[in-house]
Design an enzyme around this catalytic site. Structure first.
Site, PDB file in Angstrom:
ATOM      1  N   ASP A  48       0.827  -1.194   0.000  1.00  0.00           N
ATOM      2  CA  ASP A  48       0.000   0.000   0.000  1.00  0.00           C
ATOM      3  C   ASP A  48       0.868   1.253   0.000  1.00  0.00           C
ATOM      4  OD1 ASP A  48      -2.204  -1.655   0.202  1.00  0.00           O
ATOM      5  OD2 ASP A  48      -2.549  -1.274   2.337  1.00  0.00           O
ATOM      6  N   LEU A  49       0.329   2.340  -0.531  1.00  0.00           N
ATOM      7  CA  LEU A  49       1.014   3.633  -0.553  1.00  0.00           C
ATOM      8  C   LEU A  49       1.603   3.997   0.805  1.00  0.00           C
ATOM      9  CD1 LEU A  49       1.498   6.560  -1.791  1.00  0.00           C
ATOM     10  CD2 LEU A  49      -0.778   7.097  -0.898  1.00  0.00           C
TER      11      LEU A  49
END
Length: 217
Positions: free
Chosen positions: A63-64
């Site tokens: 995830d970012l």
């Protein structure tokens, strides 16, 4: 809600290991794993890795907001080999997280199926009827004043699995912009989730190897 503005960290590429088949890098929080939509979201770990290693191929994503170990293949054969390890759940991933409140038990697991929450995507949600199986094992490292540091071991690889499972336990991950609210959201400047270790079988010979990236929080 404040509009999302992508501002990736200006940090040098941190290579953990590389050989003829593999490259492992430490992804910083705030950097996409792969390009987003539009030129303003082109900067990502894949692009930074390929600038130094043009032959690098994607195997998985983080995830970012999550930091830590990511593996890339340097040959198509290695990409297939590593992809099968993920698909067959032979990879062993270990994460460190800080979650809100005091987790009472020392160890445990969360076995709750997950599905995308379409009206609120990219959020995911627990759905016992239509969700895909998701299992997370966890172990308390230590308790802080108003939080608990835990190690998380996902046995499946669902999107946002660790974040939703901790929320379902009543202990959202601190600083989580999607799932934490109130003090749990404001208690940390970033999502307190880090991919600390990745154990895999090397594509050349199948030897088990573990790679680690030190937790930055």
């Amino acid at each position: 809600m404040t509009p999302f503005r992508y501002s990736p960290p200006d940090l040098p590429l941190e290579v953990i290991h590389h050989d003829h088949h593999l490259l492992l890098a430490n992804k910083p929080s705030g950097l996409l794993s792969v390009p987003g939509k539009g030129p303003e979201m082109a900067d990502c770990l894949l692009a930074r890795v390929q600038a130094a290693f043009p032959e690098a191929l994607l195997v998985h994503r983080l995830d970012l907001d999550t930091s830590g170990v990511m593996v890339f293949a340097l040959t198509p054969e290695a990409q297939r080999h590593l992809g099968l390890q993920f698909e067959r759940r032979h990879m062993r991933k270990g994460y460190v997280a800080r979650v809100a409140g005091h987790v009472a038990e020392k160890t445990g697991s969360v076995d709750l199926p997950l599905i995308v929450d379409w009206p609120n995507r990219p959020r995911q949600k627990v759905d016992r009827e239509a969700g895909k199986p998701a299992l997370t094992e966890w172990r308390v490292m230590r308790r802080e004043a108003a939080a608990t540091r835990v190690r998380l071991y996902p046995r499946t690889g669902r999107s946002h699995q660790l974040r939703v499972h901790m929320l379902a336990m009543g202990h959202p991950i601190l600083g989580d912009p999607l799932y934490a609210t109130g003090p749990a959201l404001t208690a940390a400047p970033r999502l307190q989730l880090h991919s600390e270790s990745l154990r895999l079988r090397h594509p050349d010979g199948g030897i088990g190897m573990t790679f680690k990236a030190r937790c930055p929080f």
